[in-house]
Design a protein around this motif. Sequence first.
Motif, PDB file in Angstrom:
ATOM      1  N   UNK A 131       0.862  -1.172   0.000  1.00 43.83           N
ATOM      2  CA  UNK A 131       0.000   0.000   0.000  1.00 43.83           C
ATOM      3  C   UNK A 131       0.907   1.233   0.000  1.00 43.83           C
ATOM      4  N   UNK A 132       0.675   2.125  -0.948  1.00 42.35           N
ATOM      5  CA  UNK A 132       1.464   3.352  -1.060  1.00 42.35           C
ATOM      6  C   UNK A 132       0.534   4.539  -0.940  1.00 42.35           C
ATOM      7  N   UNK A 133       1.045   5.620  -0.369  1.00 41.75           N
ATOM      8  CA  UNK A 133       0.206   6.795  -0.175  1.00 41.75           C
ATOM      9  C   UNK A 133       0.894   8.058  -0.675  1.00 41.75           C
ATOM     10  N   UNK A 134       0.060   9.070  -0.893  1.00 37.62           N
ATOM     11  CA  UNK A 134       0.550  10.394  -1.267  1.00 37.62           C
ATOM     12  C   UNK A 134      -0.333  11.436  -0.580  1.00 37.62           C
ATOM     13  N   UNK A 135       0.181  12.095   0.467  1.00 36.52           N
ATOM     14  CA  UNK A 135      -0.629  13.082   1.181  1.00 36.52           C
ATOM     15  C   UNK A 135      -0.766  14.377   0.389  1.00 36.52           C
ATOM     16  N   UNK A 136      -1.704  15.180   0.802  1.00 42.66           N
ATOM     17  CA  UNK A 136      -1.985  16.444   0.116  1.00 42.66           C
ATOM     18  C   UNK A 136      -0.748  17.338   0.031  1.00 42.66           C
ATOM     19  N   UNK A 137       0.006  17.418   1.132  1.00 43.29           N
ATOM     20  CA  UNK A 137       1.157  18.317   1.173  1.00 43.29           C
ATOM     21  C   UNK A 137       2.290  17.858   0.263  1.00 43.29           C
ATOM     22  N   UNK A 138       2.296  16.569  -0.115  1.00 44.55           N
ATOM     23  CA  UNK A 138       3.364  16.048  -0.965  1.00 44.55           C
ATOM     24  C   UNK A 138       2.872  15.739  -2.377  1.00 44.55           C
ATOM     25  N   UNK A 139       1.700  16.254  -2.737  1.00 42.25           N
ATOM     26  CA  UNK A 139       1.154  16.002  -4.063  1.00 42.25           C
ATOM     27  C   UNK A 139       1.853  16.889  -5.099  1.00 42.25           C
ATOM     28  N   UNK A 140       2.419  16.304  -6.153  1.00 44.44           N
ATOM     29  CA  UNK A 140       3.089  17.107  -7.180  1.00 44.44           C
ATOM     30  C   UNK A 140       2.073  17.895  -8.012  1.00 44.44           C
ATOM     31  N   UNK A 141       2.573  18.792  -8.822  1.00 47.99           N
ATOM     32  CA  UNK A 141       1.707  19.650  -9.628  1.00 47.99           C
ATOM     33  C   UNK A 141       2.049  19.472 -11.113  1.00 47.99           C
ATOM     34  N   UNK A 142       1.609  18.362 -11.691  1.00 42.12           N
ATOM     35  CA  UNK A 142       1.917  18.154 -13.106  1.00 42.12           C
ATOM     36  C   UNK A 142       1.188  19.151 -14.000  1.00 42.12           C
ATOM     37  N   UNK A 143       1.803  19.459 -15.134  1.00 46.76           N
ATOM     38  CA  UNK A 143       1.214  20.349 -16.132  1.00 46.76           C
ATOM     39  C   UNK A 143       1.093  19.590 -17.441  1.00 46.76           C
ATOM     40  N   UNK A 144      -0.082  19.626 -18.024  1.00 42.22           N
ATOM     41  CA  UNK A 144      -0.323  18.900 -19.268  1.00 42.22           C
ATOM     42  C   UNK A 144       0.438  19.557 -20.417  1.00 42.22           C
ATOM     43  N   UNK A 145       1.340  18.779 -21.029  1.00 42.13           N
ATOM     44  CA  UNK A 145       2.081  19.269 -22.179  1.00 42.13           C
ATOM     45  C   UNK A 145       2.370  18.085 -23.097  1.00 42.13           C
ATOM     46  N   UNK A 146       1.501  17.823 -24.069  1.00 46.68           N
ATOM     47  CA  UNK A 146       1.679  16.650 -24.924  1.00 46.68           C
ATOM     48  C   UNK A 146       2.839  16.766 -25.907  1.00 46.68           C
ATOM     49  N   UNK A 147       3.474  17.937 -25.985  1.00 48.41           N
ATOM     50  CA  UNK A 147       4.540  18.144 -26.962  1.00 48.41           C
ATOM     51  C   UNK A 147       5.913  17.700 -26.470  1.00 48.41           C
ATOM     52  N   UNK A 148       6.032  17.463 -25.160  1.00 47.42           N
ATOM     53  CA  UNK A 148       7.322  17.061 -24.609  1.00 47.42           C
ATOM     54  C   UNK A 148       7.150  15.871 -23.676  1.00 47.42           C
ATOM     55  N   UNK A 149       8.089  14.927 -23.656  1.00 50.66           N
ATOM     56  CA  UNK A 149       8.016  13.805 -22.715  1.00 50.66           C
ATOM     57  C   UNK A 149       8.099  14.316 -21.268  1.00 50.66           C
ATOM     58  N   UNK A 150       7.310  13.709 -20.402  1.00 54.84           N
ATOM     59  CA  UNK A 150       7.359  14.129 -18.996  1.00 54.84           C
ATOM     60  C   UNK A 150       8.652  13.646 -18.341  1.00 54.84           C
ATOM     61  N   UNK A 151       9.155  14.453 -17.465  1.00 55.10           N
ATOM     62  CA  UNK A 151      10.369  14.070 -16.725  1.00 55.10           C
ATOM     63  C   UNK A 151      10.045  13.559 -15.332  1.00 55.10           C
ATOM     64  N   UNK A 152       8.777  13.662 -14.941  1.00 52.07           N
ATOM     65  CA  UNK A 152       8.393  13.204 -13.609  1.00 52.07           C
ATOM     66  C   UNK A 152       8.251  11.676 -13.584  1.00 52.07           C
ATOM     67  N   UNK A 153       8.686  11.081 -12.502  1.00 49.53           N
ATOM     68  CA  UNK A 153       8.526   9.651 -12.271  1.00 49.53           C
ATOM     69  C   UNK A 153       7.422   9.485 -11.235  1.00 49.53           C
ATOM     70  N   UNK A 154       6.200   9.404 -11.726  1.00 47.80           N
ATOM     71  CA  UNK A 154       5.042   9.489 -10.837  1.00 47.80           C
ATOM     72  C   UNK A 154       5.020   8.385  -9.784  1.00 47.80           C
ATOM     73  N   UNK A 155       5.389   7.159 -10.146  1.00 47.00           N
ATOM     74  CA  UNK A 155       5.367   6.066  -9.177  1.00 47.00           C
ATOM     75  C   UNK A 155       6.360   6.297  -8.041  1.00 47.00           C
ATOM     76  N   UNK A 156       7.432   7.017  -8.313  1.00 44.10           N
ATOM     77  CA  UNK A 156       8.445   7.266  -7.294  1.00 44.10           C
ATOM     78  C   UNK A 156       8.018   8.345  -6.299  1.00 44.10           C
ATOM     79  N   UNK A 157       6.902   8.998  -6.551  1.00 49.47           N
ATOM     80  CA  UNK A 157       6.448  10.088  -5.686  1.00 49.47           C
ATOM     81  C   UNK A 157       5.501   9.603  -4.585  1.00 49.47           C
ATOM     82  N   UNK A 158       5.362   8.288  -4.460  1.00 46.01           N
ATOM     83  CA  UNK A 158       4.478   7.711  -3.457  1.00 46.01           C
ATOM     84  C   UNK A 158       5.302   7.056  -2.355  1.00 46.01           C
ATOM     85  N   UNK A 159       4.763   7.058  -1.144  1.00 51.25           N
ATOM     86  CA  UNK A 159       5.449   6.518   0.033  1.00 51.25           C
ATOM     87  C   UNK A 159       4.815   5.201   0.450  1.00 51.25           C
ATOM     88  N   UNK A 160       5.652   4.193   0.748  1.00 45.51           N
ATOM     89  CA  UNK A 160       5.158   2.887   1.166  1.00 45.51           C
ATOM     90  C   UNK A 160       4.595   2.937   2.588  1.00 45.51           C
TER      91      UNK A 160
END
Length: 383
Positions: A292-321
Amino acid sequence: MSRTTIGIVLNGVTGRMGLRQHLIRSVLAIRQAGGLPLADGSTLWPEPVLVGRSEAKLRTIAEEHGLTDFTTDLPAALARPDVQIYFDAQVTSARDKALRMAIDAGKHIYTEKPVAETLDNAVELARLADAAGIKHGVVQDKLYLPGLRKLARLVRGGFFGRILSVRGEFGYWVFEGDWQSAQRPSWNYRAADGGGITLDMFPHWHYVLEQIFGPVRAVTALSTTHIDKRWDEDGQPYDATADDAAYGLFELDGGVVAQINSSWAVRVNRDELVEFQVDGTLGSAVAGLHHCRLQPRAATPKPVWNPDEPTTQRFREQWQEVPDNEVFINGFRAQWEQFLRYVAEDAPYTGDLWAGARGVQVAELGLQSSREGRRLEIPELTR
């Protein structure tokens, strides 16, 4: 310390679930641990009586596990005064008749789900059991998975704030049986034999939603058969007449919306065979069988939709076990222990035949919703 023996008829131990999860990993595991400790300091010792259709298979299982008590005669087993509990892990189509026999014999009931193929039969079973004054329970193994126990802990602790939605993904590719053997029995894909993923899995999702998040009030579903030809255990082709995928939308108290996809025709691209994502105003979590992994409100990232460039964020790595914080025994064994304490010392227990009937109800309404293409409210059952 005194020891009390409790006789248990185990019907269906020649099947995969009955053998592995209920006999070996539950009843025999309790025996290997020296029995089940009770509140008064005594020990409860389960004594299994193996029941099935094949005497040869039963004998093999008994010999492998140091047991001697087995029979193909269910009525004779139920007539024994040293038997107090009847457990059923047969195919769904055979369950209703056997449960009625056990109720008539005055035995306490513990059974796999679904408890019956129709809501009317499920409700009648619950009423018969109540009238007989016996104790009854239905397997709700998903609630005892480490991942879902951690998820329930987060709910109880208020981690999510106001829960908004639940999204579930369950399933895997079940081979058709022609060039590779199928990993599920063929009866699962024949409607006449009680097969179908809606009847199989919606009762599971119902008790998960009901017990962790709240009552389910409405359902909208689409059930379908993606693969209509399969091969049985003897390599013979047959028409798959039961649904092998079900896509459900469940409405819960408090405005919570749950979407759960179930499929035996999907290839897995997730960490576990089942995963639930819960989103709330204060945080989110993703729970599977074990993790079970969680992501609290204070640690929620702020992604921006941009289909023209590959995302650099690793979304799975932003969650805590979420840590275990306790030892989790096999989930089937954990519920067996709870049910045995319920029978032996009247310990609290909620997963009775009425809970099983509510599971059948949501499956039946899900199939009706699929046929009629509409949303259906779920009425309260009358006891």
